[in-house]
Enzyme design. Structure first.
Site, short mmCIF file in Angstrom:
data_model
loop_
_atom_site.label_atom_id
_atom_site.label_comp_id
_atom_site.label_asym_id
_atom_site.label_seq_id
_atom_site.Cartn_x
_atom_site.Cartn_y
_atom_site.Cartn_z
N SER A 29 -6.52 5.95 -9.47
CA SER A 29 -6.03 6.46 -8.17
C SER A 29 -7.18 7.10 -7.40
O SER A 29 -7.33 6.90 -6.19
CB SER A 29 -4.94 7.50 -8.40
OG SER A 29 -3.81 6.92 -9.00
N GLN A 177 1.88 6.06 -2.97
CA GLN A 177 1.31 4.97 -2.16
C GLN A 177 1.88 5.00 -0.74
O GLN A 177 1.14 4.84 0.23
CB GLN A 177 1.60 3.63 -2.83
CG GLN A 177 0.86 3.48 -4.16
CD GLN A 177 1.14 2.19 -4.87
OE1 GLN A 177 1.86 1.33 -4.36
NE2 GLN A 177 0.59 2.02 -6.05
N ASP A 328 3.55 5.71 -14.66
CA ASP A 328 2.84 4.59 -15.28
C ASP A 328 2.82 4.70 -16.81
O ASP A 328 2.25 3.83 -17.48
CB ASP A 328 1.40 4.53 -14.76
CG ASP A 328 1.35 4.15 -13.28
OD1 ASP A 328 2.30 3.48 -12.81
OD2 ASP A 328 0.39 4.53 -12.60
N ARG A 359 8.92 -3.50 -15.14
CA ARG A 359 8.52 -2.82 -16.39
C ARG A 359 9.71 -2.33 -17.20
O ARG A 359 9.56 -2.09 -18.40
CB ARG A 359 7.58 -1.65 -16.08
CG ARG A 359 6.20 -2.11 -15.73
CD ARG A 359 5.23 -0.97 -15.53
NE ARG A 359 3.89 -1.50 -15.35
CZ ARG A 359 2.87 -0.81 -14.86
NH1 ARG A 359 3.06 0.44 -14.47
NH2 ARG A 359 1.68 -1.35 -14.75
C1 S3P Z 1 -0.42 5.28 -7.48
C2 S3P Z 1 0.88 5.58 -7.29
C3 S3P Z 1 1.96 5.09 -8.16
C4 S3P Z 1 1.45 4.49 -9.45
C5 S3P Z 1 0.24 3.63 -9.22
C6 S3P Z 1 -0.87 4.43 -8.59
C7 S3P Z 1 -1.42 5.82 -6.54
O1 S3P Z 1 2.69 4.11 -7.45
O2 S3P Z 1 2.44 3.76 -10.10
O3 S3P Z 1 -0.23 3.07 -10.42
O4 S3P Z 1 -2.63 5.81 -6.86
O5 S3P Z 1 -1.04 6.28 -5.46
P1 S3P Z 1 3.89 4.52 -6.44
O6 S3P Z 1 3.32 5.33 -5.36
O7 S3P Z 1 4.43 3.22 -5.93
O8 S3P Z 1 4.87 5.26 -7.30
#
Ligand code: S3P
Length: 445
Positions: A29, A177, A328, A359
Site C-alpha cells: 500500500s 482505495q 487481506d 476469496r
Molecule cells: C488497499 C486497500 C484494500 C486492500 C488492498 C490494498 C490499499 O482494498 O484489500 O490490498 O492499499 O488501499 P479496499 O480498499 O478495496 O478494501
C-alpha cells in the site's frame, strides 16, 4: 482465464521447526502511494525499501507514462521527479495495472483531477473487478468514464476534469482505495474535499499526504468511522520515504511459525499501523505467542520487530468491525483456524468477494480440498478447527497471490502435502516468498 498462460505448480510438505530472522518486502500500500504522490509532487522523492513486486512495478510504469521521471537508483531504492498536482501529461498508450486493484484505483483518482484522457487496463482478474465504486465519486467530481465492456469493468477510458469539483463523499463500503481515489482527485479541486467512512480503513494516504505538505485533517465519525478533510490545490513537495515491511506479507511466515511445531522466528521492521493490525490482535486472542519488540517510528509509519513461537491455537469469533484492519489476512487466518482447537467464526466478510479472486469461496475451497470443515453463511465464514489438517489436496489459486501463499503455509504443517496449481501470481506482492520461507526451514517440492 483463471491461470497464467504457463502455470507453475508447487507442493508444500510437513517441515521441521522454522527458525531464523527474516525481513519481508516493503509494504504494498505504501509503495503504490509513494510512487503516485511522488509523481504528483514537485521535486525529487527518494524511496527506500520499495516493494519490487509486479503490482508496484506496474504503478511505477504508469507514473512514467503520465510524465513523471521514475528511476531505480539501487536495491529497492527509487527516485521520482514529479509533475506537480494536476500536471500529468497525456499518455500515449494504455496504462496497464496487471493484477493490481490498488494501483489502478488510486491512479484513476490521480488522473481524474488532470485534464487528460487515459485508458486503464489489467489482467483477467483485474478486468473482472468492480470499478464503479471508484468511478461514481470521480464522476461527481467532474471526470467522465467510458467502459466498452460495460458494467464498470476494465478496460475503460477516463477523461479527467478540467475544473474538478470538491465533494463531500460518504464511502458505501470501508475501502481505502475508494477513499484514496477521492482524495487524490481532490488534490486538484479548489476548496475542501471530504471523505466520510463509517468504518475506518487504512490511513496511509492521509499520513503520506501530510508528509508531502498537504493540509489534511482527520476527525472521528460515529463509533468506528472517520471524517477526512483535504484542502485542495496544495503544492506537494518531494520527500524521503522509508517503506516498512508489509504486515500483510509478514502474515504468512507469522502463521507458518505458529502452526509448525517447535518454530521460533523473528520478523523485522514490520509496519504496526493500528489500521493494519487486526490479524495480530486475532492471533493473540487465539493464543498465538507473538511478542512485539522495539516499536519505533520513522517519520510516517510506526514499525516493530516480532518474535513468533509455535503455539496451540484455539478458535475465536472475530467481529465484523475488525474486517477493515485485516481484510487481506482472512485467507491465512483461515489456515491458522484450521489448525486451532475449536470453531473460528469470521463475520462480515462481504468485501472478500471482490478481491483478486472471490476469496470467500476460494478460501473455503482451499480448506475443503484439504479435509477441513468450513461453512459460508451469508457474509460469515466458519472454520471447524481440529488441531491438525489432513492435507493431500491441490488448491486452485485463481490468479490470487494470497491464496497461493496461504495454501503453501498450510502444507508446512498438514499431515499430507498441499499442492497449489500456480505460484506465478506470488510475484505480484512477495517475489521472494519461496526462497525466504525455505531459508526459515520450509520444505517445498
Ligand atoms: C488497499 C486497500 C484494500 C486492500 C488492498 C490494498 C490499499 O482494498 O484489500 O490490498 O492499499 O488501499 P479496499 O480498499 O478495496 O478494501
Amino acid at each position: 482465464m483463471t491461470q497464467s498462460p504457463s502455470p507453475t505448480p508447487l507442493q508444500a510438505r510437513q517441515s521441521p521447526a522454522l527458525t531464523g530472522v527474516a525481513r519481508v518486502p516493503g509494504d504494498k500500500s505504501i509503495s503504490h502511494r509513494a510512487l503516485i504522490l511522488g509523481a504528483l509532487a514537485v521535486g525529487r522523492t527518494s524511496i527506500s525499501g520499495l516493494l519490487e513486486g509486479e503490482d508496484v512495478l506496474n504503478t511505477a510504469k504508469a507514473m512514467a507514462v503520465l510524465g513523471a521521471k521514475v528511476e531505480r537508483t539501487g536495491d529497492t531504492r527509487w527516485s521520482v521527479n514529479g509533475v506537480g498536482v494536476a500536471g500529468f501529461a497525456q499518455p500515449d498508450k494504455p496504462l496497464d495495472f496487471g493484477n493490481s486493484g490498488t494501483g489502478c484505483r488510486l491512479a484513476m483518482g490521480a488522473v481524474a483531477g488532470c485534464p487528460i484522457t487515459a485508458t486503464f487496463d489489467g489482467d483477467a482478474s483485474l478486468r473482472s473487478r468492480p470499478m464503479r465504486r471508484v468511478l461514481d465519486p470521480l464522476e461527481l467530481m467532474g471526470c467522465r468514464a467510458q467502459d466498452k465492456a460495460g458494467g464498470g469493468r476494465l478496460p475503460l477510458t477516463l477523461s479527467g476534469a478540467r475544473d474538478p469539483i470538491p465533494i463531500v463523499y460518504r464511502t458505501p463500503v470501508a475501502s481505502a482505495q475508494i477513499k484514496s481515489a477521492v482524495l487524490l482527485a481532490g488534490l486538484s479541486a479548489p476548496g475542501v474535499t471530504t471523505v466520510i467512512e463509517n468504518e475506518a480503513s487504512r490511513d496511509h494516504t492521509e499520513l503520506m499526504l501530510k508528509q508531502f505538505g498537504a493540509t489534511i485533517s482527520t476527525t472521528p465519525e460515529g463509533v468506528h468511522g472517520r471524517r477526512i478533510d483535504l484542502k485542495g490545490q496544495p503544492e506537494l513537495h518531494g520527500v524521503d520515504i522509508v517503506v516498512p515491511a508489509d504486515p500483510s506479507s509478514a502474515a504468512f511466515p507469522m502463521v507458518a511459525a505458529l502452526i509448525v511445531p517447535g518454530s521460533e522466528i523473528l520478523l523485522t521492521d514490520v509496519m504496526t499501523n493500528p489500521l493494519r493490525a487486526g490479524l495480530i490482535t486475532t492471533l493473540r486472542e487465539m493464543g498465538g505467542a507473538i511478542d512485539e519488540m522495539d516499536l519505533r517510528g520513522d517519520g510516517g509509519e510506526p514499525m516493530a520487530d516480532f518474535r513468533i513461537r509455535a503455539s496451540q491455537l484455539r478458535g475465536v469469533e472475530i467481529p465484523p468491525e475488525r474486517a477493515p484492519s485485516m481484510i487481506d489476512e482472512y485467507l491465512v487466518l483461515a489456515v491458522a483456524a484450521a489448525f486451532a482447537e475449536g470453531t473460528t467464526i469470521m463475520r462480515g466478510l462481504q468485501e472478500l468477494r471482490v478481491k483478486e479472486s472471490d476469496r470467500l469461496e476460494a478460501t473455503a475451497a482451499m480448506l475443503r480440498v484439504n479435509g477441513v470443515r468450513v461453512e459460508i453463511s451469508g457474509d460469515d465464514m466458519i472454520v471447524e478447527g481440529r488441531g491438525h489438517v489432513p492435507g493431500g489436496g491441490v488448491v486452485a489459486t485463481h490468479m490470487d497471490h494470497r491464496i497461493a501463499m496461504s495454501a503453501l503455509v498450510m502444507g508446512l504443517a498438514s499431515d499430507k502435502s498441499v499442492g497449489v496449481d500456480d505460484i506465478g501470481f506470488i510475484a505480484t506482492s512477495f517475489p521472494d516468498f519461496i526462497p525466504m520461507m525455505r531459508k526459515l526451514g520450509a520444505e517445498f517440492a
